[in-house]
Design an enzyme around this catalytic site. Structure first.
Site, PDB file in Angstrom:
ATOM      1  N   PHE A 151       3.091  -7.785   7.468  1.00  0.00           N
ATOM      2  CA  PHE A 151       3.722  -7.785   6.144  1.00  0.00           C
ATOM      3  C   PHE A 151       3.380  -6.488   5.416  1.00  0.00           C
ATOM      4  O   PHE A 151       2.206  -6.135   5.281  1.00  0.00           O
ATOM      5  CB  PHE A 151       3.234  -8.983   5.321  1.00  0.00           C
ATOM      6  N   GLY A 152       4.407  -5.786   4.937  1.00  0.00           N
ATOM      7  CA  GLY A 152       4.208  -4.558   4.170  1.00  0.00           C
ATOM      8  C   GLY A 152       4.656  -4.755   2.734  1.00  0.00           C
ATOM      9  O   GLY A 152       5.693  -5.383   2.478  1.00  0.00           O
ATOM     10  N   TYR A 153       3.864  -4.221   1.793  1.00  0.00           N
ATOM     11  CA  TYR A 153       4.199  -4.394   0.368  1.00  0.00           C
ATOM     12  C   TYR A 153       4.168  -3.070  -0.390  1.00  0.00           C
ATOM     13  O   TYR A 153       4.515  -3.015  -1.578  1.00  0.00           O
ATOM     14  CB  TYR A 153       3.204  -5.377  -0.299  1.00  0.00           C
ATOM     15  N   GLY A 154       3.712  -1.997   0.250  1.00  0.00           N
ATOM     16  CA  GLY A 154       3.645  -0.687  -0.410  1.00  0.00           C
ATOM     17  C   GLY A 154       4.455   0.303   0.402  1.00  0.00           C
ATOM     18  O   GLY A 154       5.655   0.088   0.646  1.00  0.00           O
ATOM     19  N   SER A 155       3.795   1.363   0.862  1.00  0.00           N
ATOM     20  CA  SER A 155       4.541   2.368   1.634  1.00  0.00           C
ATOM     21  C   SER A 155       5.085   1.793   2.933  1.00  0.00           C
ATOM     22  O   SER A 155       6.047   2.325   3.490  1.00  0.00           O
ATOM     23  CB  SER A 155       3.662   3.584   1.922  1.00  0.00           C
ATOM     24  N   GLU A 214      -3.858   3.380   7.474  1.00  0.00           N
ATOM     25  CA  GLU A 214      -4.386   2.561   6.373  1.00  0.00           C
ATOM     26  C   GLU A 214      -5.913   2.652   6.270  1.00  0.00           C
ATOM     27  O   GLU A 214      -6.549   1.772   5.683  1.00  0.00           O
ATOM     28  CB  GLU A 214      -3.966   1.094   6.578  1.00  0.00           C
TER      29      GLU A 214
HETATM   30  C1  SIN Z   1       1.373  -1.704   2.653  1.00  0.00           C
HETATM   31  O1  SIN Z   1       2.314  -0.956   2.391  1.00  0.00           O
HETATM   32  O2  SIN Z   1       1.574  -2.862   3.082  1.00  0.00           O
HETATM   33  C2  SIN Z   1      -0.053  -1.267   2.522  1.00  0.00           C
HETATM   34  C3  SIN Z   1      -0.278  -0.222   1.507  1.00  0.00           C
HETATM   35  C4  SIN Z   1       0.362   1.090   1.802  1.00  0.00           C
HETATM   36  O3  SIN Z   1       0.258   1.587   2.937  1.00  0.00           O
HETATM   37  O4  SIN Z   1       1.000   1.670   0.921  1.00  0.00           O
END
Ligand code: SIN
Length: 188
Positions: free
Chosen positions: A24-28, A99
């Protein structure tokens, strides 16, 4: 202020016997999928809220002038919308490196838009990590983001690319959109 989490993440063996794992990704990870994936689906996780409280010393800032990037903060009944990717376990070597500044792999239930759920992994930077910056007003966060850049580019591009991606997916996030509005006002 680097807190390299690669070795800790490599010891996370929960999905070692799986041929495929949902991430699951929530940012980049929403707007920059620089890794192979089998399938991706809009999804969400529960009891976490997205906040720009994590310092970025390696991607969107520097050791002496960190930027601010997204992490997840526990919040009962919150829903964090993002993108789920079905990947093979080999991809984790790349992700652990990407990460590495404080993020740890955590097992979580991922709920797909349209129904269904699977257990998978998410990278979370908790307040215990050395790069954690913590709470600040959205205006102060916008000021810091406007002033920061690093090897992966301008910090403001991380914020605006995320805001555009969320909007394109029809996802709401008051925190992200408020920082975006402050950034636009600073530019005006
Ligand atoms: C994410 O995107 O899920 C983790 C945070 C990031 O890499 O920006």
């Amino acid at each position: 202020m680097s807190h390299n989490t690669i070795a800790i993440n490599q010891r996370m063996d929960k999905f070692d016997d799986h041929h495929r794992v949902w991430l699951f990704g929530y940012g980049s990870l929403i707007f920059k999928a620089d890794f192979p994936f089998i399938e991706r689906r809009a999804a969400s996780i529960r009891d976490w809220t997205r906040r720009f409280w994590q310092g970025s010393h390696d991607h969107r800032g520097t050791e002496s002038a960190p930027g601010r990037v997204a992490t997840l903060i526990p919040q009962a009944d919150a829903v964090c919308a993002g993108m789920a990717y079905l990947i093979t376990p080999e991809v984790f070597a790349h992700l652990d490196h990407r990460e590495k500044n404080g993020y740890l792999r955590l097992a979580t239930d991922i709920y797909f838009e349209g129904g269904g759920s699977e257990e998978g992994l998410v990278y979370i930077a908790t307040e215990e990590n050395a790069a954690f910056l913590g709470e600040a007003t959205e205006l102060a966060i916008a000021h810091q983001i406007a002033a920061s850049s690093g090897p992966s580019g301008r910090n403001r591009d991380y914020l605006t690319d995320l805001a555009h991606a969320l909007r394109a997916l029809g996802m709401d996030d008051a925190h992200v959109f408020a920082i975006e509005r402050h950034l636009s006002a600073l530019d005006a």
